[in-house]
Design an enzyme around this catalytic site. Structure first.
Site, PDB file in Angstrom:
ATOM      1  N   PHE A  92     -18.346  61.079 -80.204  1.00  0.00           N
ATOM      2  CA  PHE A  92     -17.892  59.746 -80.622  1.00  0.00           C
ATOM      3  C   PHE A  92     -17.637  59.790 -82.133  1.00  0.00           C
ATOM      4  O   PHE A  92     -18.447  60.306 -82.888  1.00  0.00           O
ATOM      5  CB  PHE A  92     -18.983  58.718 -80.310  1.00  0.00           C
ATOM      6  N   HIS A 144     -22.409  46.845 -80.535  1.00  0.00           N
ATOM      7  CA  HIS A 144     -23.592  47.620 -80.147  1.00  0.00           C
ATOM      8  C   HIS A 144     -24.150  48.424 -81.308  1.00  0.00           C
ATOM      9  O   HIS A 144     -25.132  49.149 -81.143  1.00  0.00           O
ATOM     10  CB  HIS A 144     -23.249  48.604 -79.026  1.00  0.00           C
ATOM     11  N   TYR A 182     -32.061  64.427 -89.484  1.00  0.00           N
ATOM     12  CA  TYR A 182     -31.329  63.188 -89.204  1.00  0.00           C
ATOM     13  C   TYR A 182     -29.992  63.201 -89.957  1.00  0.00           C
ATOM     14  O   TYR A 182     -29.881  62.687 -91.060  1.00  0.00           O
ATOM     15  CB  TYR A 182     -32.211  62.021 -89.651  1.00  0.00           C
TER      16      TYR A 182
HETATM   17  N1  INI Z   1     -21.664  56.245 -80.259  1.00  0.00           N
HETATM   18  C1  INI Z   1     -21.607  56.778 -81.505  1.00  0.00           C
HETATM   19  O1  INI Z   1     -21.974  57.938 -81.682  1.00  0.00           O
HETATM   20  N2  INI Z   1     -21.116  56.044 -82.530  1.00  0.00           N
HETATM   21  C2  INI Z   1     -20.693  54.764 -82.372  1.00  0.00           C
HETATM   22  O2  INI Z   1     -20.253  54.140 -83.373  1.00  0.00           O
HETATM   23  C3  INI Z   1     -20.751  54.201 -81.080  1.00  0.00           C
HETATM   24  N3  INI Z   1     -20.251  52.880 -80.853  1.00  0.00           N
HETATM   25  O3  INI Z   1     -19.591  52.378 -81.740  1.00  0.00           O
HETATM   26  O4  INI Z   1     -20.463  52.299 -79.796  1.00  0.00           O
HETATM   27  C4  INI Z   1     -21.272  54.970 -80.017  1.00  0.00           C
HETATM   28  N4  INI Z   1     -21.348  54.461 -78.769  1.00  0.00           N
HETATM   29  C5  INI Z   1     -21.539  55.300 -77.596  1.00  0.00           C
HETATM   30  C6  INI Z   1     -22.996  55.566 -77.310  1.00  0.00           C
HETATM   31  O5  INI Z   1     -23.552  56.433 -78.287  1.00  0.00           O
HETATM   32  C7  INI Z   1     -23.162  56.232 -75.952  1.00  0.00           C
HETATM   33  O6  INI Z   1     -22.484  57.462 -75.928  1.00  0.00           O
HETATM   34  C8  INI Z   1     -22.626  55.383 -74.802  1.00  0.00           C
HETATM   35  O7  INI Z   1     -23.143  54.079 -74.858  1.00  0.00           O
HETATM   36  C9  INI Z   1     -22.993  56.018 -73.436  1.00  0.00           C
HETATM   37  O8  INI Z   1     -24.411  56.105 -73.270  1.00  0.00           O
END
Ligand code: INI
Length: 155
Positions: free
Chosen positions: A22, A88, A113
Site C-alpha cells: 500500500f 481509517h 518501526y
Molecule cells: N494501508 C497502508 O499501509 N497505508 C494506508 O494509508 C492505508 N489506508 O490508507 O487505508 C492502508 N490500508 C490497508 C490496510 O493496511 C490493510 O491492508 C487492509 O485494511 C486489509 O487488511
C-alpha cells in the site's frame, strides 16, 4: 561509570524486512533506504530476506511469524500510512504502531518501526528520501545499533 553504545556494523547477522505494498511509491523508497543502510554496515545480500504484505495493518502478524521462526536477528518493518487517503488512518496507524511495540517486548528482538505516518503525500515523500531523510534507512540503522548495544553490554 560504564556506558554502552552500539556501533553501526554487522557481521554474520540476519535481517528480515517486511514491506507493505500500500502506497508502494513510498514504501519502495523505504526499502531502498533500508537495504542501503544494511549494506553500508557490512550486511551481505544473502543475510537479508524481504517479505511483502498488502498493507501496514498486516505488518505485525508477519513480524510475529518471522520472530517465531527464530531465523533472524532483527526485523525491519516498512510501511506508509497517509491520513489524506482514508478515514481509517487512525485505526491502521494505531494498530501497526501498537503491534510492533508489543512484539519488540514479547520476543526481545529489535523489530524496528520504519512506518511513515503522514497527513498527506508531500509529507510522506519528504520522509522517504528527501529533505526529512529516509525512514527506511534510519529504522534499519536503529536495528543494527540495538543488536550491537545488546551484544556489547552482554544483555
Ligand atoms: N494501508 C497502508 O499501509 N497505508 C494506508 O494509508 C492505508 N489506508 O490508507 O487505508 C492502508 N490500508 C490497508 C490496510 O493496511 C490493510 O491492508 C487492509 O485494511 C486489509 O487488511
Amino acid at each position: 561509570m560504564k556506558e554502552y553504545i552500539g556501533q553501526l556494523v554487522s557481521e554474520g547477522l540476519k535481517y528480515g524486512i517486511i514491506v507493505s505494498r500500500f502506497n508502494n511509491f513510498i514504501t519502495d523508497r523505504l526499502l531502498d533506504g533500508a537495504v542501503d543502510a544494511l549494506s553500508r554496515s557490512g550486511v551481505k545480500d544473502d543475510e537479508i530476506e524481504i517479505f511483502r504484505v498488502p498493507g501496514a495493518f498486516e505488518i505485525p502478524l508477519a513480524a510475529k511469524k518471522i520472530a517465531v521462526s527464530k531465523k533472524y536477528d532483527a526485523i525491519i518493518c516498512l510501511g506508509a500510512v497517509i491520513r489524506g487517503e482514508t478515514p481509517h488512518f487512525d485505526f491502521v496507524a494505531n494498530e501497526v504502531t501498537k503491534g510492533i511495540a508489543q512484539l519488540n517486548l514479547e520476543y526481545s528482538l529489535p523489530i524496528s518501526y520504519g512506518i511513515i505516518t503522514a497527513d498527506n503525500t508531500d509529507q510522506a515523500v519528504e520522509r522517504a528520501g528527501n529533505k526529512m531523510g529516509n525512514k527506511g534507512f534510519s529504522s534499519a540503522q536503529s536495528a543494527i545499533e540495538l543488536l550491537n548495544l545488546f551484544n556489547n553490554a552482554n544483555i
